[in-house]
Write a protein that holds these residues in place. Structure first.
Motif, mmCIF file in Angstrom:
data_model
loop_
_atom_site.group_PDB
_atom_site.id
_atom_site.type_symbol
_atom_site.label_atom_id
_atom_site.label_comp_id
_atom_site.label_asym_id
_atom_site.label_seq_id
_atom_site.Cartn_x
_atom_site.Cartn_y
_atom_site.Cartn_z
ATOM 1 N N MET A 1 59.348 -55.366 -43.515
ATOM 2 C CA MET A 1 59.270 -55.490 -42.070
ATOM 3 C C MET A 1 57.911 -54.951 -41.617
ATOM 4 S SD MET A 1 61.597 -53.620 -39.102
ATOM 5 C CE MET A 1 62.928 -53.505 -40.231
ATOM 6 N N LEU A 2 57.276 -55.674 -40.711
ATOM 7 C CA LEU A 2 56.002 -55.256 -40.138
ATOM 8 C C LEU A 2 56.107 -55.380 -38.622
ATOM 9 C CD1 LEU A 2 53.067 -54.335 -40.604
ATOM 10 C CD2 LEU A 2 52.425 -56.756 -40.691
ATOM 11 N N ILE A 3 55.722 -54.321 -37.935
ATOM 12 C CA ILE A 3 55.848 -54.250 -36.481
ATOM 13 C C ILE A 3 54.495 -53.914 -35.870
ATOM 14 C CG2 ILE A 3 56.827 -52.848 -34.611
ATOM 15 C CD1 ILE A 3 59.355 -52.652 -36.324
ATOM 16 N N ALA A 4 54.166 -54.591 -34.777
ATOM 17 C CA ALA A 4 52.988 -54.266 -33.973
ATOM 18 C C ALA A 4 53.464 -53.520 -32.733
ATOM 19 C CB ALA A 4 52.249 -55.535 -33.566
ATOM 20 N N LEU A 5 52.886 -52.366 -32.479
ATOM 21 C CA LEU A 5 53.188 -51.551 -31.295
ATOM 22 C C LEU A 5 51.909 -51.336 -30.517
ATOM 23 C CD1 LEU A 5 54.982 -49.421 -29.651
ATOM 24 C CD2 LEU A 5 54.073 -47.734 -31.253
ATOM 25 N N ASN A 6 51.979 -51.439 -29.203
ATOM 26 C CA ASN A 6 50.861 -51.043 -28.354
ATOM 27 C C ASN A 6 51.079 -49.571 -28.009
ATOM 28 O OD1 ASN A 6 48.884 -50.576 -26.475
ATOM 29 N ND2 ASN A 6 49.257 -52.451 -25.319
ATOM 30 N N LYS A 7 50.413 -48.697 -28.764
ATOM 31 C CA LYS A 7 50.568 -47.259 -28.555
ATOM 32 C C LYS A 7 49.863 -46.843 -27.269
ATOM 33 C CE LYS A 7 48.147 -43.762 -30.018
ATOM 34 N NZ LYS A 7 48.127 -42.923 -28.798
ATOM 35 N N PRO A 8 50.622 -46.251 -26.347
ATOM 36 C CA PRO A 8 49.991 -45.821 -25.095
ATOM 37 C C PRO A 8 49.106 -44.590 -25.275
ATOM 38 C CG PRO A 8 52.397 -45.971 -24.871
ATOM 39 C CD PRO A 8 52.064 -46.086 -26.327
ATOM 40 N N TYR A 9 48.205 -44.408 -24.342
ATOM 41 C CA TYR A 9 47.385 -43.199 -24.267
ATOM 42 C C TYR A 9 48.322 -41.982 -24.194
ATOM 43 C CZ TYR A 9 44.123 -39.756 -22.410
ATOM 44 O OH TYR A 9 43.356 -38.638 -22.222
ATOM 45 N N GLY A 10 48.010 -40.943 -24.955
ATOM 46 C CA GLY A 10 48.770 -39.705 -24.898
ATOM 47 C C GLY A 10 49.931 -39.623 -25.874
ATOM 48 N N ALA A 11 50.338 -40.736 -26.475
ATOM 49 C CA ALA A 11 51.433 -40.714 -27.445
ATOM 50 C C ALA A 11 50.875 -40.405 -28.834
ATOM 51 C CB ALA A 11 52.163 -42.052 -27.461
ATOM 52 N N LEU A 12 51.676 -39.720 -29.637
ATOM 53 C CA LEU A 12 51.293 -39.414 -31.014
ATOM 54 C C LEU A 12 51.715 -40.549 -31.937
ATOM 55 C CD1 LEU A 12 52.355 -35.644 -31.218
ATOM 56 C CD2 LEU A 12 50.090 -36.596 -30.739
ATOM 57 N N SER A 13 50.994 -40.721 -33.043
ATOM 58 C CA SER A 13 51.295 -41.763 -34.033
ATOM 59 C C SER A 13 52.279 -41.244 -35.079
ATOM 60 C CB SER A 13 50.012 -42.226 -34.724
ATOM 61 O OG SER A 13 49.154 -42.850 -33.829
ATOM 62 N N GLN A 14 53.252 -40.491 -34.645
ATOM 63 C CA GLN A 14 54.271 -39.935 -35.532
ATOM 64 C C GLN A 14 55.582 -39.838 -34.753
ATOM 65 O OE1 GLN A 14 51.783 -36.539 -36.174
ATOM 66 N NE2 GLN A 14 53.048 -35.208 -34.914
ATOM 67 N N PHE A 15 56.664 -39.568 -35.475
ATOM 68 C CA PHE A 15 57.982 -39.569 -34.848
ATOM 69 C C PHE A 15 58.432 -38.208 -34.354
ATOM 70 C CE2 PHE A 15 58.026 -43.650 -36.882
ATOM 71 C CZ PHE A 15 58.764 -44.437 -36.017
ATOM 72 N N THR A 16 57.762 -37.133 -34.760
ATOM 73 C CA THR A 16 58.144 -35.794 -34.309
ATOM 74 C C THR A 16 56.912 -35.051 -33.827
ATOM 75 O OG1 THR A 16 57.868 -34.883 -36.534
ATOM 76 C CG2 THR A 16 60.080 -35.649 -35.935
ATOM 77 N N ASP A 17 57.159 -34.053 -32.984
ATOM 78 C CA ASP A 17 56.084 -33.207 -32.476
ATOM 79 C C ASP A 17 56.654 -31.817 -32.239
ATOM 80 O OD1 ASP A 17 53.653 -32.288 -31.373
ATOM 81 O OD2 ASP A 17 54.311 -32.819 -29.363
ATOM 82 N N ARG A 18 55.987 -30.830 -32.804
ATOM 83 C CA ARG A 18 56.454 -29.448 -32.637
ATOM 84 C C ARG A 18 55.566 -28.661 -31.687
ATOM 85 N NH1 ARG A 18 57.498 -29.786 -38.578
ATOM 86 N NH2 ARG A 18 59.735 -30.128 -38.732
ATOM 87 N N SER A 19 54.572 -29.317 -31.067
ATOM 88 C CA SER A 19 53.664 -28.596 -30.177
ATOM 89 C C SER A 19 54.368 -28.252 -28.867
ATOM 90 C CB SER A 19 52.404 -29.412 -29.926
ATOM 91 O OG SER A 19 52.706 -30.584 -29.210
ATOM 92 N N LYS A 23 54.397 -33.619 -26.908
ATOM 93 C CA LYS A 23 53.779 -34.879 -26.472
ATOM 94 C C LYS A 23 54.737 -36.023 -26.798
ATOM 95 C CE LYS A 23 48.999 -33.452 -27.334
ATOM 96 N NZ LYS A 23 49.182 -32.079 -27.736
ATOM 97 N N PRO A 24 54.586 -37.171 -26.120
ATOM 98 C CA PRO A 24 55.406 -38.333 -26.483
ATOM 99 C C PRO A 24 55.122 -38.756 -27.924
ATOM 100 C CG PRO A 24 54.214 -38.708 -24.420
ATOM 101 C CD PRO A 24 53.693 -37.432 -25.001
ATOM 102 N N THR A 25 56.153 -39.230 -28.621
ATOM 103 C CA THR A 25 56.021 -39.664 -30.010
ATOM 104 C C THR A 25 56.541 -41.088 -30.160
ATOM 105 O OG1 THR A 25 58.209 -38.937 -30.696
ATOM 106 C CG2 THR A 25 56.433 -37.285 -30.800
#
Length: 178
Positions: A1-19, A23-25
């Motif tokens: 499976m291959l997916i194209a996503l338009n990643k918005p400004y401010g979102a991280l390129s990962q599924f989790t964030d501990r900061s 931040k949005p993920t």
């Protein structure tokens, strides 16, 4: 499976964030289970991010030996001249060594572009311009460092293509299976 996503400004390129604050993920975009990003975009960059559940495909998409050009629209501070564009085309010396030659050209501001939130700060006395830049490498913050090295600091960075895969009409936060 291959997916194209338009990643918005401010979102991280990962599924989790501990900061703190978080931040949005990628977890917030309703993506299918089991996919992960093939490469990344910094939180302050926007545009095409490919995701897959296939490790071999992810390697082919991200390994520089497979020559998947990454194409960006870059809003820069200043008005590029031919000497600056030639330096980008020839390769720029960065603190971690010279870059490979790039394709670089000045382009008109895209008429299809969505507004950024927050917007790029407008300054009446400082001109800005748009470049289309294609690179075959993927060093950390490479495009921003390249444009800064030739005297054109990046204001906004949008990846529009990786190899044959294009953003093509996806709004920020939207995705489609390829």
């Amino acid at each position: 499976m291959l997916i194209a996503l338009n990643k918005p400004y401010g979102a991280l390129s990962q599924f989790t964030d501990r900061s703190q604050p978080p931040k949005p993920t990628l977890a917030g975009f309703g993506l299918p289970a089991g996919v992960y990003a093939a490469g990344r975009l910094d939180h302050d960059s926007e545009g095409l991010l490919l995701l897959t559940d296939d490790g071999t495909l992810a390697h082919r998409l991200t390994d520089p030996r497979h020559k998947q050009a990454k194409t960006y629209l870059v809003q820069v501070e200043g008005a590029p001249d031919e000497a600056q564009l030639r330096r980008l085309r020839d390769g720029v010396e960065l603190n971690d060594g010279p870059t490979l030659p790039a394709q670089a050209r000045a382009v008109a501001a895209p008429d299809w572009l969505w507004p950024r939130d927050p917007p790029v700060r407008f300054r009446k006395t400082v001109p800005d311009a748009w470049l289309e830049l294609s690179i075959g490498e993927g060093r950390n913050r490479q495009v921003r460092r390249m444009t800064a090295a030739v005297g054109l600091p990046t204001l906004r960075l949008i990846r529009v293509a990786i190899g044959p895969h294009r953003l093509d009409g996806l709004a920020p936060g939207q995705w489609r299976a390829l």
